[in-house]
Design an enzyme around this catalytic site. Structure first.
Site, PDB file in Angstrom:
ATOM      1  N   LYS A  20       5.325   2.560  -7.795  1.00  0.00           N
ATOM      2  CA  LYS A  20       6.091   1.323  -7.945  1.00  0.00           C
ATOM      3  C   LYS A  20       6.589   1.189  -9.399  1.00  0.00           C
ATOM      4  O   LYS A  20       6.158   1.941 -10.287  1.00  0.00           O
ATOM      5  CB  LYS A  20       5.198   0.135  -7.557  1.00  0.00           C
ATOM      6  N   TYR A  60       9.099  -3.313   3.563  1.00  0.00           N
ATOM      7  CA  TYR A  60       8.042  -4.324   3.628  1.00  0.00           C
ATOM      8  C   TYR A  60       8.256  -5.312   4.771  1.00  0.00           C
ATOM      9  O   TYR A  60       7.731  -6.426   4.736  1.00  0.00           O
ATOM     10  CB  TYR A  60       7.942  -5.058   2.284  1.00  0.00           C
ATOM     11  N   PHE A  68       4.046 -13.899  -0.341  1.00  0.00           N
ATOM     12  CA  PHE A  68       4.357 -13.042  -1.488  1.00  0.00           C
ATOM     13  C   PHE A  68       5.554 -12.124  -1.236  1.00  0.00           C
ATOM     14  O   PHE A  68       5.913 -11.329  -2.092  1.00  0.00           O
ATOM     15  CB  PHE A  68       3.129 -12.211  -1.887  1.00  0.00           C
ATOM     16  N   ARG A  96      -4.918   7.036   0.988  1.00  0.00           N
ATOM     17  CA  ARG A  96      -5.313   5.627   0.866  1.00  0.00           C
ATOM     18  C   ARG A  96      -6.614   5.506   0.059  1.00  0.00           C
ATOM     19  O   ARG A  96      -6.793   4.552  -0.702  1.00  0.00           O
ATOM     20  CB  ARG A  96      -5.511   4.997   2.252  1.00  0.00           C
ATOM     21  N   THR A 102      -6.250  -2.625  -2.014  1.00  0.00           N
ATOM     22  CA  THR A 102      -4.993  -3.311  -2.348  1.00  0.00           C
ATOM     23  C   THR A 102      -5.120  -4.114  -3.641  1.00  0.00           C
ATOM     24  O   THR A 102      -4.226  -4.075  -4.490  1.00  0.00           O
ATOM     25  CB  THR A 102      -4.589  -4.250  -1.177  1.00  0.00           C
ATOM     26  N   ARG A 113      -5.734   2.602  -8.294  1.00  0.00           N
ATOM     27  CA  ARG A 113      -5.693   1.160  -8.579  1.00  0.00           C
ATOM     28  C   ARG A 113      -6.929   0.714  -9.350  1.00  0.00           C
ATOM     29  O   ARG A 113      -6.851  -0.156 -10.230  1.00  0.00           O
ATOM     30  CB  ARG A 113      -5.550   0.384  -7.267  1.00  0.00           C
ATOM     31  N   HIS A 126       2.281   2.586  -3.576  1.00  0.00           N
ATOM     32  CA  HIS A 126       2.231   2.327  -2.132  1.00  0.00           C
ATOM     33  C   HIS A 126       1.818   3.603  -1.410  1.00  0.00           C
ATOM     34  O   HIS A 126       2.230   4.696  -1.800  1.00  0.00           O
ATOM     35  CB  HIS A 126       3.608   1.910  -1.616  1.00  0.00           C
ATOM     36  N   GLU A 137       8.082   5.403   7.538  1.00  0.00           N
ATOM     37  CA  GLU A 137       8.417   5.299   6.117  1.00  0.00           C
ATOM     38  C   GLU A 137       9.045   6.588   5.593  1.00  0.00           C
ATOM     39  O   GLU A 137      10.003   6.532   4.813  1.00  0.00           O
ATOM     40  CB  GLU A 137       7.161   4.908   5.317  1.00  0.00           C
TER      41      GLU A 137
HETATM   42  P1  GDP Z   1      -1.330  -1.973   0.609  1.00  0.00           P
HETATM   43  O1  GDP Z   1      -1.063  -1.279   1.923  1.00  0.00           O
HETATM   44  O2  GDP Z   1      -2.707  -1.678   0.063  1.00  0.00           O
HETATM   45  O3  GDP Z   1      -0.260  -1.709  -0.422  1.00  0.00           O
HETATM   46  O4  GDP Z   1      -1.344  -3.544   0.884  1.00  0.00           O
HETATM   47  P2  GDP Z   1      -0.545  -4.452   1.947  1.00  0.00           P
HETATM   48  O5  GDP Z   1       0.224  -3.614   2.915  1.00  0.00           O
HETATM   49  O6  GDP Z   1      -1.503  -5.442   2.499  1.00  0.00           O
HETATM   50  O7  GDP Z   1       0.464  -5.247   1.028  1.00  0.00           O
HETATM   51  C1  GDP Z   1       1.632  -4.628   0.521  1.00  0.00           C
HETATM   52  C2  GDP Z   1       1.791  -4.968  -0.926  1.00  0.00           C
HETATM   53  O8  GDP Z   1       2.039  -6.369  -1.046  1.00  0.00           O
HETATM   54  C3  GDP Z   1       0.553  -4.733  -1.785  1.00  0.00           C
HETATM   55  O9  GDP Z   1       0.453  -3.397  -2.243  1.00  0.00           O
HETATM   56  C4  GDP Z   1       0.767  -5.695  -2.930  1.00  0.00           C
HETATM   57  O10 GDP Z   1       1.689  -5.152  -3.880  1.00  0.00           O
HETATM   58  C5  GDP Z   1       1.455  -6.854  -2.236  1.00  0.00           C
HETATM   59  N1  GDP Z   1       0.482  -7.877  -1.861  1.00  0.00           N
HETATM   60  C6  GDP Z   1      -0.399  -7.865  -0.829  1.00  0.00           C
HETATM   61  N2  GDP Z   1      -1.130  -8.972  -0.796  1.00  0.00           N
HETATM   62  C7  GDP Z   1      -0.686  -9.731  -1.828  1.00  0.00           C
HETATM   63  C8  GDP Z   1      -1.050 -11.011  -2.347  1.00  0.00           C
HETATM   64  O11 GDP Z   1      -1.921 -11.697  -1.822  1.00  0.00           O
HETATM   65  N3  GDP Z   1      -0.353 -11.455  -3.450  1.00  0.00           N
HETATM   66  C9  GDP Z   1       0.618 -10.715  -4.027  1.00  0.00           C
HETATM   67  N4  GDP Z   1       1.237 -11.204  -5.113  1.00  0.00           N
HETATM   68  N5  GDP Z   1       0.973  -9.509  -3.587  1.00  0.00           N
HETATM   69  C10 GDP Z   1       0.331  -9.032  -2.504  1.00  0.00           C
HETATM   70 MG    MG Z   2       0.392  -1.614   3.344  1.00  0.00          MG
END
Ligand code: GDP
Ligand code: MG
Length: 160
Positions: A20, A60, A68, A96, A102, A113, A126, A137
């Protein structure tokens, strides 16, 4: 070295990763790519791009109703991103784990992370979360002809 059908299928699993804008701005591109190379995965796609709003919103889409979402799209389009496709046995789940939880505050040390991030909105990378999303994707971000099918000469030293 000969591979039977089962091994070929296992080795051909692919995942999509994106470094990112925060990962690029912080100069972590090499460090992040290093971790997947070191693990033994094979790079089959790579591009450096500014993400359009259209691509960001499609990528997304599953989070469209989340509070968010707008901030996430603003962020991912705010600077260049490195898009990557990696291939290898179990690469989706393994990537992962290498990426970590996350929320970087909960991510284990040793993960990307966990080692480099502190904030959920700036979690550096991501990674696809399942076979179906990985396929979606990869094809959203890359044309088939942009992916390179190749087998590193080291393969027999990584797989029995
Ligand atoms: P990932 O698969 O671990 O990347 O997580 P998710 O698919 O749940 O969410 C996608 C992306 O959205 C995450 O990598 C974060 O950048 C963002 N994100 C997820 N949850 C939150 C949140 O509660 N607050 C904010 N600001 N960003 C979030
Ligand atoms: Mg995700």
């Amino acid at each position: 070295h000969e591979f039977n059908k089962f091994e070929e299928i296992a080795l051909a699993e692919r995942t999509f990763l994106a470094i990112k804008p925060d990962g690029v701005q912080r100069g972590l591109v090499g460090e992040i790519i290093r971790r997947f190379e070191d693990k033994g995965f094979t790079l089959v796609g790579l591009k450096f791009l500014k993400v359009s709003r259209e691509l960001a919103e499609q990528h997304y889409d599953v989070h469209r109703e989340r509070p968010f979402f707008a901030g996430l799209v603003d962020f991912i389009t705010s600077g260049p991103v490195v898009a990557l496709v990696w291939e290898g046995e179990g690469v989706i789940a393994s990537a992962r784990k290498i990426i970590g939880a996350t929320n970087p505050l909960s991510a284990e040390p040793g993960t990307i992370r966990g080692d480099f991030g502190v904030n959920i909105g700036r979690n550096l990378i991501h990674g696809s979360d399942a076979i179906e999303t990985a396929q979606q994707e990869v094809s959203l971000w890359f044309k088939e002809e942009e992916l390179v099918s190749w087998q590193p000469t080291i393969t027999p030293w990584l797989h029995e």
